[in-house]
Each structure stands twice: as C-alpha cells, then as structure tokens.
Design a protein around this motif. Sequence first.
Motif, PDB file in Angstrom:
ATOM      1  N   LEU A   1      30.746  75.099  21.804  1.00  0.00           N
ATOM      2  CA  LEU A   1      30.461  75.672  23.037  1.00  0.00           C
ATOM      3  C   LEU A   1      29.196  76.505  22.941  1.00  0.00           C
ATOM      4  O   LEU A   1      28.866  76.718  21.824  1.00  0.00           O
ATOM      5  N   GLY A   2      28.594  76.943  23.807  1.00  0.00           N
ATOM      6  CA  GLY A   2      27.687  77.878  23.887  1.00  0.00           C
ATOM      7  C   GLY A   2      26.903  78.267  25.135  1.00  0.00           C
ATOM      8  O   GLY A   2      27.169  77.775  26.339  1.00  0.00           O
TER       9      GLY A   2
ATOM     10  N   GLN B   1      22.607  73.036  23.248  1.00  0.00           N
ATOM     11  CA  GLN B   1      22.785  72.513  22.046  1.00  0.00           C
ATOM     12  C   GLN B   1      24.270  72.064  22.089  1.00  0.00           C
ATOM     13  O   GLN B   1      24.488  70.970  21.419  1.00  0.00           O
ATOM     14  N   THR B   2      25.071  72.455  22.872  1.00  0.00           N
ATOM     15  CA  THR B   2      26.530  71.895  23.269  1.00  0.00           C
ATOM     16  C   THR B   2      26.160  70.338  24.003  1.00  0.00           C
ATOM     17  O   THR B   2      26.933  69.573  23.223  1.00  0.00           O
TER      18      THR B   2
ATOM     19  N   LEU C   1      32.171  73.199  26.138  1.00  0.00           N
ATOM     20  CA  LEU C   1      32.037  73.962  26.844  1.00  0.00           C
ATOM     21  C   LEU C   1      30.814  74.684  26.967  1.00  0.00           C
ATOM     22  O   LEU C   1      30.355  75.565  26.314  1.00  0.00           O
ATOM     23  N   PRO C   2      29.781  73.971  27.827  1.00  0.00           N
ATOM     24  CA  PRO C   2      28.537  74.614  27.936  1.00  0.00           C
ATOM     25  C   PRO C   2      28.614  75.532  29.049  1.00  0.00           C
ATOM     26  O   PRO C   2      29.148  75.254  30.192  1.00  0.00           O
TER      27      PRO C   2
ATOM     28  N   PRO D   1      21.789  70.255  30.394  1.00  0.00           N
ATOM     29  CA  PRO D   1      21.367  69.124  29.450  1.00  0.00           C
ATOM     30  C   PRO D   1      19.982  68.824  29.760  1.00  0.00           C
ATOM     31  O   PRO D   1      19.276  68.109  28.753  1.00  0.00           O
ATOM     32  N   ARG D   2      19.217  69.521  30.691  1.00  0.00           N
ATOM     33  CA  ARG D   2      17.777  68.957  30.858  1.00  0.00           C
ATOM     34  C   ARG D   2      17.167  70.420  31.689  1.00  0.00           C
ATOM     35  O   ARG D   2      17.822  70.725  32.614  1.00  0.00           O
TER      36      ARG D   2
END
Length: 347
Positions: free
Chosen positions: A132-133, A140-141, A156-157, A162-163
């Motif tokens: 998670l982060g 990074q997650t 758990l982001p 993601p982009r």
Amino acid sequence: MTRYGRDEPYEVFEIEDFPLACGRTLRPARIAYRTYGELNAARDNAIVYPTWYSGRHWDNEWLIGEGMALDPDRWFVIVPNMLGNGLSSSPSNAPSPDGGPSFPPIRVADNVEAQYRLVTERFGISTLPLVLGWSMGAGQTYQWAVSHPETVQRMLPFCGSPRTAPHNRVFLDSLRAALTASVGFDGGRYRTPPEAGLRAFARIYAGWGFSQAFYWDEVWREMGHTSLEDFAVGFWEAFFLDDRDPNNLLTMLDTWWHGDVGATPGFTSTEQALASIRATAIVMPAEKDLYFPPEDEAWAVSHMRSGTELRVIPGVWGHFAGGGANPVDTAFVDAAVAELLARPSGI
C-alpha cells in the motif's frame, strides 16, 4: 512502547551493481528502510509501504501503530525510502560520478525492483499480504502488483495513480521551472540550496495539495495557522526548506512525471498492465484531489480485475486526505486497510 520518529535508527540494503531502466547502473544502489514489528517464522506477515514524493520513512508512521490495521504486534511492516529522497541513493549522497545533477534518471519500476530485492534477498520473503502507499507510494503499489503479481496478495493505493496524467505533468513542469530558473541554482551545481527557488516551489505546491474548498472554508485553521499567509509560509515553505535538496526533488519529480505501469517490459499499454493485476484491491482516491482525481482512478479500476473496489475518501482535504493530516481521514484509510486484510488473497 515502540518509539517512532525521524531520530530513530534505520537500516540500509546495498545492491552492488543495480541496472536502471534508463540504461545506466548505480554502483552501488543503497535502499534505506525501516521495519516495524517482527517477521514471523513462516515469513508470511510482511507488508510493504513505500514512501512518497520527498517523504521519508517516518512520514509514513501515522498509519502504523498499536490498535491500527498496521499493528506491529501482528504485521512486519517494511517502509523503503524512494531512490532520490536523500536517505536512499540520491543526488545529494551519491559518490562521483553520479552525484548532484549527474545522478541518473530513476523510474518507478527501478524503485520497485530495488524493493523486491530487499524483500527477497534480505528477508527471504516470497509473498506479501499487502502493498500500500500514498501518492507516489500508490504509484509504486500499482507497479509492485504489475511487476510481481505472484508476490502481491492485496493492494491499496490511495491518492495516487498507475499513470501520471497530462494535467499532473503540467503541475510538475511548473515545479521544475521554479527550481531550475532560481537565482543560485547554477544548473544543479549550487553550493547552497537556492532558497528563493524552494520558496517558489512551495507556493506552487500550495495551490494543489489541498482543495479549493479547503481554502474557502479556511480549514488550515484546524492545523494551527492564523492566516492564509501564515499557512503558506509555516506549512508549505517550511516543508520544502526542511532538508529537501533541489536535485533530489528534481530526481523524484522526473520519476513521478514518467510514472506509467504500461512502460513495464512485456506490456504495450497501461490498460494491458492494469488487466494483468491479480491482487485483491481497494483503490482509494480522495474526493477533491487535484493531482489524482477520482475519475482518473475510476478509469484505472475499469481496466482491473472484476471485484476491484473504488472507494473515494470524502471531504475537502484534497490530496492530503491520504497524508495523515487529520484524524477523520486517517480513520477512513485505516478502516479500509483492516477490511482489505480480512478479504481473501487475490493469488
């Protein structure tokens, strides 16, 4: 009672020769990290919780503690510091010829591969119940779940993506311009950090980190500030003047700017990379986040496995809804972590 904080000791994992996505090699790569709790005999209670833009491991501690979902009495929480943050290998501490503005470009995948080696080589861990982060930690997650789907059981982001979106890149470009145009920056070969550039950097950040409603409602008063200017100086300028090296900031900024799980080898698009994720997931944007708005993360979730949950953090705190800045949002995030850890693994 476990003691936390910036003055507590941390450890360093060193990789003698670490090839980077840009084609260069760090000799060595040093990953600073701190752990909370004890690794059990089965080595199956480890959680990875990466740091965020300019954050250090102690800045993640608001979500770790007795009675919380990340309780060190149950879990072994590993907080690795990002490359470029001043503790791990960074422009400010790298030996010649990689120091200062000569430090190589770092990608999100580089951070994750270094962390993977830490987890597997230092601790002998093969599966992670959770990664998670927050913010860049969320990026990074996502990368962990794409690069190592056999390892990450749950993810758990929160308040991250993601982009990196085009509008987000506009913000990052303005930060870069503020630092590099500053008197005294000298192409990154300054003898002392250019304070004017750091203050300008902070002022740009001030317009993005919290929402319009946060400012309209003067919620900064809840943080102990007496005026808008007091908040801008006492919170934002103080934050970036607190031992944050400009070349380090630029390195992490470049990592953020180029963030995209679709660049992972073996994939041709972000959508394809997201579809490959096997982890059970709760994706948590903040309602009024100006960097990573909920609609961006709704798009990401639409390309992930069936059952992936989008859970929006409500309220006016914007991006900092996920930063441990207020107890209501902290409780909301903590509850989601506990709920996700109780769900079946995705692998």
